[in-house]
Design a protein around this motif. Structure first.
Motif, PDB file in Angstrom:
ATOM      1  N   SER A 276     -11.742  -2.866 -27.995  1.00  0.00           N
ATOM      2  CA  SER A 276     -12.952  -2.777 -27.181  1.00  0.00           C
ATOM      3  C   SER A 276     -12.649  -3.069 -25.712  1.00  0.00           C
ATOM      4  O   SER A 276     -13.170  -2.393 -24.808  1.00  0.00           O
ATOM      5  CB  SER A 276     -14.007  -3.757 -27.703  1.00  0.00           C
ATOM      6  OG  SER A 276     -15.170  -3.708 -26.916  1.00  0.00           O
ATOM      7  N   SER A 313     -18.501  -1.346 -28.552  1.00  0.00           N
ATOM      8  CA  SER A 313     -18.517  -2.804 -28.675  1.00  0.00           C
ATOM      9  C   SER A 313     -17.564  -3.273 -29.771  1.00  0.00           C
ATOM     10  O   SER A 313     -17.340  -2.587 -30.771  1.00  0.00           O
ATOM     11  CB  SER A 313     -19.928  -3.308 -28.970  1.00  0.00           C
ATOM     12  OG  SER A 313     -20.302  -3.002 -30.301  1.00  0.00           O
ATOM     13  N   SER A 314     -17.023  -4.476 -29.592  1.00  0.00           N
ATOM     14  CA  SER A 314     -16.098  -5.032 -30.584  1.00  0.00           C
ATOM     15  C   SER A 314     -16.799  -5.271 -31.909  1.00  0.00           C
ATOM     16  O   SER A 314     -16.187  -5.104 -32.973  1.00  0.00           O
ATOM     17  CB  SER A 314     -15.500  -6.342 -30.058  1.00  0.00           C
ATOM     18  OG  SER A 314     -16.508  -7.291 -29.808  1.00  0.00           O
TER      19      SER A 314
END
Length: 413
Positions: A276, A313-314
């Motif tokens: 990310s 997003s992570s």
């Protein structure tokens, strides 16, 4: 503009509404909006004519509110095939001027005519192109002319409809710098708020600030915006950009082979964060996540998930990788894990029109407006990516993305 590159940004004016007017000339000069369900007076305005905009009708406005601003508003459902056909004709015309054409959505694209002026003045070429699109398709466009993509994009926004604007580097101090910071391409509401918090209210203020301090505030995007504000943008006009499927991945070998799910999840989470972060540095979204599993006997498998969404997003990356692991782990000891984000898309080239296939469904939930505002705040005006109520995103591929895929296929044929 005799030296350096000569870049055009061609931006169709109120494209969907203009296409409908071209098919029905009786609509010209009238307030027209494209929305999903005119009969029930529900849905969201996707785009509107300049006559409707003058009365307060805006993109993403609920249809009932649009009628309050403009009681005589004419509303039509979108006609996807009609828009695709018009766009194909437009890009065909652009390609006759130069082979260096890069579509970024169904209604806008860049052209590099540096080596293809054939002795003509760039302004003459722009006027000729604009006139041809109007004469043959009855569609208005604005064209920005500049030495790079960013300045060309800013120039095309300076005069609409049917504008042609030249923006040279030596003119940015007078033409670009006085503009409010919120009008800069790539600056959304959140970024604007952060910049205004340190007394940056114009593009000129941004251009003259220390890049190091901007990086402290906005990360690598701070440096990038500072460069753009100073007229610096080395990105080429890449005709093959729609063919590129790059990837960003990270892998890590465990200190010892393990079947401990807690340790495995910890590593997956670390890998997701690294991927990310690298995606953020490259300013890209992904629509495909791949998981690599290497067992203690060195047997290696890779499994991927094609998404009907764009993510970065992570937490989203971890969630998808974790599900892939659950589905494909044979419960043997793990030696190495890897996560790769594939099918990358530049954030600034994400389609700028609404996802016509989805916005009605979201409007019913009354979540779309917040989601759109949130995304535009984070990534800039014109970007639209849809989020769901639950934490697992499920965005369908946009009409714009479908168009770019079609364009890619047509180029190969």
């Amino acid at each position: 503009m005799s030296k350096g590159r000569i870049i055009f940004h061609v931006d169709m004016n109120s494209f969907y509404a203009s296409v409908e007017m071209a098919y029905r000339p009786d609509l010209k000069g009238k307030p027209l909006a494209i929305a999903g369900d005119p009969e029930k007076r529900k849905g969201i305005v996707v785009t509107s004519s300049y006559e409707a905009r003058a009365k307060g009708v805006k993109t993403t406005m609920p249809l009932w509110e649009a009628y309050e601003h403009c009681p005589d508003l004419i509303v039509m459902k979108p006609n996807f095939n009609r828009y695709r056909e018009a766009s194909q004709h437009i890009f065909s015309m652009l390609s006759e001027v130069t082979p260096f054409v890069q579509p970024v959505s169904i209604d806008e694209g860049y052209m590099d005519i540096t080596e293809y002026t054939r002795g003509e003045n760039p302004l003459e070429i722009a006027h000729s192109l604009q006139k041809r699109i109007m004469d043959e398709l009855d569609l208005p466009c604005s064209i920005g002319i500049a030495p790079n993509k960013f300045l060309a994009k800013m120039a095309s926004d300076m005069k609409k409809p049917l504008g042609i604007t030249v923006l040279r580097k030596r003119e940015i101090r007078n033409k670009l710098w006085p503009l409010p910071i919120g009008e800069m391409y790539g600056v959304g509401k959140k970024t604007e708020e952060k910049l205004r918090s340190i007394n940056i209210s114009t593009i000129g203020d941004l251009a003259t600030r220390d890049p190091y301090h901007l990086k402290q505030l906005l990360g690598i995007n701070g440096e990038r915006l500072n460069s753009r504000a100073n007229g610096i943008d080395d990105r080429p006009v890449d005709p093959d950009a729609v063919n590129e499927f790059k990837s960003i991945g990270n892998s890590n070998t465990l200190p010892f082979d393990t079947t401990d799910r807690k340790e495995i999840d910890q590593l997956l989470n670390q890998l997701a964060k690294k991927v990310s972060e690298r995606m953020a540095n490259k300013q890209v979204f992904s629509e495909n996540i791949q998981l690599m599993i290497r067992y203690s006997d060195r047997k290696t498998i890779t499994r991927s998930k094609q998404l009907n969404q764009l993510i970065d997003s992570s937490s989203d990356i971890f969630s998808i990788a974790s599900r892939l692991f659950d589905e494909h782990w044979n419960e043997e000891p793990i030696r190495l894990l890897g996560i790769t984000a594939q099918h990358l898309v530049l954030k600034e080239e994400v389609a700028q029109q609404l996802d016509l296939f989805n916005y009605e469904k979201e409007a019913e939930k009354e979540k779309l407006y917040q989601a759109m505002e949130s995304i535009e705040e984070k990534y800039g005006k014109g970007t639209f990516i849809k989020h769901q109520d639950n934490p697992q995103p499920s965005v369908t591929t946009s009409f714009q993305k479908d168009f770019l895929n079609d364009y890619k296929k047509n180029k190969k044929n």
